[in-house]
Design a protein around this motif. Structure first.
Motif, PDB file in Angstrom:
ATOM      1  N   ILE A 117      44.932  22.168  62.065  1.00 31.88           N
ATOM      2  CA  ILE A 117      43.960  23.247  62.138  1.00 31.88           C
ATOM      3  C   ILE A 117      42.953  23.041  61.016  1.00 31.88           C
ATOM      4  N   ALA A 118      41.718  22.896  61.392  1.00 32.93           N
ATOM      5  CA  ALA A 118      40.659  22.668  60.415  1.00 32.93           C
ATOM      6  C   ALA A 118      40.040  23.999  59.989  1.00 32.93           C
ATOM      7  N   GLY A 119      39.165  23.920  59.010  1.00 29.36           N
ATOM      8  CA  GLY A 119      38.475  25.102  58.526  1.00 29.36           C
ATOM      9  C   GLY A 119      37.488  24.686  57.449  1.00 29.36           C
ATOM     10  N   ARG A 120      36.766  25.663  56.952  1.00 31.96           N
ATOM     11  CA  ARG A 120      35.765  25.369  55.927  1.00 31.96           C
ATOM     12  C   ARG A 120      36.145  26.072  54.638  1.00 31.96           C
ATOM     13  N   ARG A 121      36.348  25.285  53.597  1.00 31.83           N
ATOM     14  CA  ARG A 121      36.643  25.821  52.276  1.00 31.83           C
ATOM     15  C   ARG A 121      35.437  25.609  51.371  1.00 31.83           C
ATOM     16  N   VAL A 122      35.040  26.661  50.683  1.00 33.82           N
ATOM     17  CA  VAL A 122      33.931  26.599  49.735  1.00 33.82           C
ATOM     18  C   VAL A 122      34.444  27.093  48.392  1.00 33.82           C
ATOM     19  N   ASP A 123      34.329  26.256  47.369  1.00 34.73           N
ATOM     20  CA  ASP A 123      34.729  26.652  46.024  1.00 34.73           C
ATOM     21  C   ASP A 123      33.541  27.286  45.312  1.00 34.73           C
ATOM     22  N   TYR A 124      33.751  28.479  44.787  1.00 36.94           N
ATOM     23  CA  TYR A 124      32.689  29.119  44.005  1.00 36.94           C
ATOM     24  C   TYR A 124      32.473  28.327  42.721  1.00 36.94           C
ATOM     25  N   PRO A 125      31.231  28.252  42.246  1.00 36.52           N
ATOM     26  CA  PRO A 125      30.956  27.404  41.080  1.00 36.52           C
ATOM     27  C   PRO A 125      31.510  27.940  39.769  1.00 36.52           C
ATOM     28  N   ARG A 126      31.927  29.193  39.750  1.00 36.65           N
ATOM     29  CA  ARG A 126      32.410  29.785  38.496  1.00 36.65           C
ATOM     30  C   ARG A 126      33.808  30.361  38.690  1.00 36.65           C
ATOM     31  N   ARG A 127      34.522  30.475  37.583  1.00 37.55           N
ATOM     32  CA  ARG A 127      35.881  30.999  37.608  1.00 37.55           C
ATOM     33  C   ARG A 127      35.899  32.471  37.210  1.00 37.55           C
ATOM     34  N   LEU A 128      37.073  33.063  37.354  1.00 36.37           N
ATOM     35  CA  LEU A 128      37.305  34.417  36.857  1.00 36.37           C
ATOM     36  C   LEU A 128      38.450  34.385  35.858  1.00 36.37           C
ATOM     37  N   VAL A 129      38.330  35.151  34.787  1.00 36.51           N
ATOM     38  CA  VAL A 129      39.435  35.348  33.863  1.00 36.51           C
ATOM     39  C   VAL A 129      39.789  36.826  33.897  1.00 36.51           C
ATOM     40  N   SER A 130      41.079  37.095  33.941  1.00 41.28           N
ATOM     41  CA  SER A 130      41.561  38.477  34.005  1.00 41.28           C
ATOM     42  C   SER A 130      42.326  38.813  32.735  1.00 41.28           C
ATOM     43  N   VAL A 131      42.145  40.041  32.254  1.00 44.80           N
ATOM     44  CA  VAL A 131      42.967  40.571  31.172  1.00 44.80           C
ATOM     45  C   VAL A 131      43.367  41.991  31.533  1.00 44.80           C
ATOM     46  N   GLU A 132      44.469  42.425  30.924  1.00 45.54           N
ATOM     47  CA  GLU A 132      44.952  43.794  31.133  1.00 45.54           C
ATOM     48  C   GLU A 132      44.828  44.561  29.823  1.00 45.54           C
ATOM     49  N   LEU A 133      44.164  45.687  29.877  1.00 45.99           N
ATOM     50  CA  LEU A 133      43.948  46.509  28.691  1.00 45.99           C
ATOM     51  C   LEU A 133      44.901  47.697  28.737  1.00 45.99           C
ATOM     52  N   ALA A 134      45.814  47.757  27.807  1.00 44.27           N
ATOM     53  CA  ALA A 134      46.772  48.854  27.747  1.00 44.27           C
ATOM     54  C   ALA A 134      46.188  49.987  26.920  1.00 44.27           C
ATOM     55  N   GLY A 135      46.192  51.182  27.490  1.00 44.81           N
ATOM     56  CA  GLY A 135      45.663  52.338  26.780  1.00 44.81           C
ATOM     57  C   GLY A 135      44.170  52.288  26.594  1.00 44.81           C
ATOM     58  N   ALA A 136      43.486  51.419  27.357  1.00 44.04           N
ATOM     59  CA  ALA A 136      42.048  51.257  27.187  1.00 44.04           C
ATOM     60  C   ALA A 136      41.296  52.439  27.752  1.00 44.04           C
ATOM     61  N   GLY A 137      40.230  52.831  27.072  1.00 44.55           N
ATOM     62  CA  GLY A 137      39.365  53.877  27.591  1.00 44.55           C
ATOM     63  C   GLY A 137      40.066  55.199  27.766  1.00 44.55           C
ATOM     64  N   ALA A 138      40.984  55.517  26.869  1.00 46.23           N
ATOM     65  CA  ALA A 138      41.763  56.749  27.024  1.00 46.23           C
ATOM     66  C   ALA A 138      40.872  57.985  27.069  1.00 46.23           C
ATOM     67  N   ASP A 139      39.739  57.933  26.365  1.00 47.88           N
ATOM     68  CA  ASP A 139      38.850  59.087  26.358  1.00 47.88           C
ATOM     69  C   ASP A 139      38.120  59.258  27.687  1.00 47.88           C
ATOM     70  N   SER A 140      37.828  58.156  28.352  1.00 52.31           N
ATOM     71  CA  SER A 140      37.128  58.221  29.639  1.00 52.31           C
ATOM     72  C   SER A 140      37.609  57.086  30.530  1.00 52.31           C
ATOM     73  N   PRO A 141      38.837  57.179  31.066  1.00 50.30           N
ATOM     74  CA  PRO A 141      39.384  56.106  31.896  1.00 50.30           C
ATOM     75  C   PRO A 141      38.544  55.913  33.149  1.00 50.30           C
ATOM     76  N   PRO A 142      38.432  54.679  33.659  1.00 47.96           N
ATOM     77  CA  PRO A 142      37.664  54.449  34.882  1.00 47.96           C
ATOM     78  C   PRO A 142      38.291  55.195  36.051  1.00 47.96           C
ATOM     79  N   GLU A 143      37.442  55.753  36.885  1.00 50.35           N
ATOM     80  CA  GLU A 143      37.908  56.520  38.032  1.00 50.35           C
ATOM     81  C   GLU A 143      37.630  55.810  39.342  1.00 50.35           C
ATOM     82  N   ASP A 144      37.065  54.612  39.268  1.00 53.83           N
ATOM     83  CA  ASP A 144      36.750  53.892  40.489  1.00 53.83           C
ATOM     84  C   ASP A 144      36.859  52.397  40.252  1.00 53.83           C
ATOM     85  N   PHE A 145      36.568  51.652  41.263  1.00 49.44           N
ATOM     86  CA  PHE A 145      36.546  50.192  41.247  1.00 49.44           C
ATOM     87  C   PHE A 145      35.097  49.803  41.000  1.00 49.44           C
ATOM     88  N   SER A 146      34.766  49.335  39.787  1.00 52.16           N
ATOM     89  CA  SER A 146      33.380  49.108  39.402  1.00 52.16           C
ATOM     90  C   SER A 146      33.110  47.644  39.124  1.00 52.16           C
TER      91      SER A 146
END
Length: 457
Positions: free
Chosen positions: A200-229
């Motif tokens: 089974i064939a298909g088309r793969r395209v690699d994006y030119p840039r990467r993503l780095v993820s981090v997890e912030l514990a207790g971040a933004g306690a005064d105004s936590p994010p309320e949506d996916f931004s």
């Protein structure tokens, strides 16, 4: 559901379905197919599920399926975070385009965020009794009949951590075993060995840039994010959403080699500078030092298979369809695809036999696979286009792409009709394709006299 050595099953006809890959796609397929009363063997080369920083936001379309299975309620009981918007913002936090899920039909008016490991755990706990899991087992190759139909798998009993492209070509040793089933499901990721075996064939395209993820514990306690931004910046995407326990997930777009060789201290300094460039995120500053130790770096690709089936074989999840995580589509379409496969198979299942089990044969499986292909291929092709366009709007750093992408964000955000259509499509509630005229209006080249005619539902 049982999790025990494969050697306990010596007969060739014990299983109706073999599934390769125990990520979200494989677990969802096992859940859906096991619910039909089928005997399912779920195989994964990893000895334990990996806790990765993606696949954490569930869209309404997937939540419909999880609600039916009781999985949604389990995730909510375990602290899942409700979100009602997906917002594209400028660096100062001003909303440029806001997808308001509150305008969707009753019952579909929100997203749910939770840790990937919790989603895997909830799916695993809900597996029916007829599902066996065999972890730490490598699938070496697909078995093919004389007519080319996939009839089973060759699996290894050895170390599940072994891997490499040469394994499939090795002669079958004493530790390997052939297992047969009328239906094989490939849920083994974007580099799927089973998909390649079925040609089974298909088309793969690699994006030119990467993503780095981090997890912030207790971040933004005064105004936590309320949506996916998603924040649009001169250096690319900055993506933020809340997780249970007051934690926050932060993704940052990077150049391919930007973080190469960075130790913890240098990365912490880089992270601080990257966040300081976005005024809306400066409140996270105090949490960045601890967050630096949670980094995960991802290469990002998109992929769409030419087809999602071969005789005896179905593709589910990234084996057939993968997108940029910014659109929050990959895990969700894996879940809905698994449910669709089971729904199509249920149409062709005969009445249960004397032992209470339905019996599969090649003809009924392949009829169901034809129906699955007809239903999924156009839907996922549309979702792939929607996801690619959404990612391009906020990740493209080349000046033509930036101009067109930012213009599309602003014009779509100011057009209630187009905004509702995009929200419906992103939610996974069924495609409402944008016409060529819509595309021109989306980038402001034509006025839209229907801009305020928002569809009902």
């Amino acid at each position: 559901m049982t999790d025990h050595p494969l050697q306990a099953h010596d007969g060739p006809d014990n299983y109706d379905v073999l599934i390769c890959g125990a990520g979200v796609a494989g677990l969802a397929a096992a859940r859906a197919l096991g619910e039909l009363g089928l005997q399912v063997l779920l195989l994964d080369k990893q000895r334990a599920p990996r806790d990765i920083a993606k696949g954490e936001v569930l869209q309404p379309g997937a939540l419909r399926v999880l609600r039916r299975w009781g999985t949604e309620a389990m995730l909510r009981e375990r602290g899942g975070v409700d979100l009602d918007r997906l917002v594209v913002r400028g660096p100062d936090g001003a909303a440029l385009m806001s997808l308001d899920y509150g305008q969707l039909p009753q019952g579909d008016r929100g997203l749910l965020a939770h840790d990937h490991a919790q989603i895997l755990g909830a799916l695993t706990e809900g597996l029916p009794p007829g599902v066996d899991i065999r972890r730490g087992t490598l699938v070496r190759e697909a078995l093919r009949g004389a007519d080319g139909r996939v009839t089973g798998l060759v699996i290894a009993h050895g170390d599940g951590d072994s891997q490499g492209g040469g394994d499939a070509g090795r002669s079958q040793g004493s530790a390997d075993r052939a297992v047969h089933a009328p239906l094989v499901v490939a849920a083994d990721g974007i580099s799927s060995r089973l998909r390649r075996a079925a040609n089974i064939a298909g088309r793969r395209v690699d994006y030119p840039r990467r993503l780095v993820s981090v997890e912030l514990a207790g971040a933004g306690a005064d105004s936590p994010p309320e949506d996916f931004s998603a924040y649009v910046t001169g250096r690319g995407l900055r993506l933020v959403y809340p997780l249970p326990g007051g934690r926050v997930r932060l993704y940052l777009q990077t150049e391919p080699d930007e973080l190469r060789g960075m130790g913890a201290d240098r990365f912490a300094a880089w992270l601080g500078r990257a966040v300081a460039e976005v005024p809306a995120l400066t409140g996270f500053g105090p949490a960045l030092a601890d967050a630096a130790g949670t980094r995960q770096i991802f290469s990002v690709s998109r992929y769409l298979a030419d087809r999602f089936t071969a005789p005896g074989l179905a593709l589910v999840g990234e084996a057939g369809y993968a997108v940029h995580p910014m659109a929050a589509q990959g895990m969700n379409t894996a879940i809905t695809s698994a449910a669709s496969l089971a729904d199509q198979l249920a149409r062709f299942l005969p009445a249960a036999g004397g032992d209470g089990r339905p019996r599969l044969d090649a003809a009924m499986v392949d009829a169901a696979l034809d129906a699955y292909q007809a239903e999924r291929r156009p839907l996922l092709a549309s979702a792939a286009k929607t996801s690619a366009n959404a990612a391009r709007m906020v990740t493209d750093l080349a000046w033509p792409g930036r101009i067109v992408g930012r213009r599309a964000v602003r014009c779509t955000g100011a057009n209630p009709r187009l905004l509702h259509t995009v929200t419906h499509n992103m939610a996974g509630l069924g495609p409402r394709p944008l016409t060529p005229l819509d595309r021109l209006q989306q980038i402001g080249l034509l006025p839209d006299p229907r801009a305020h005619r928002v569809p009902v539902g």
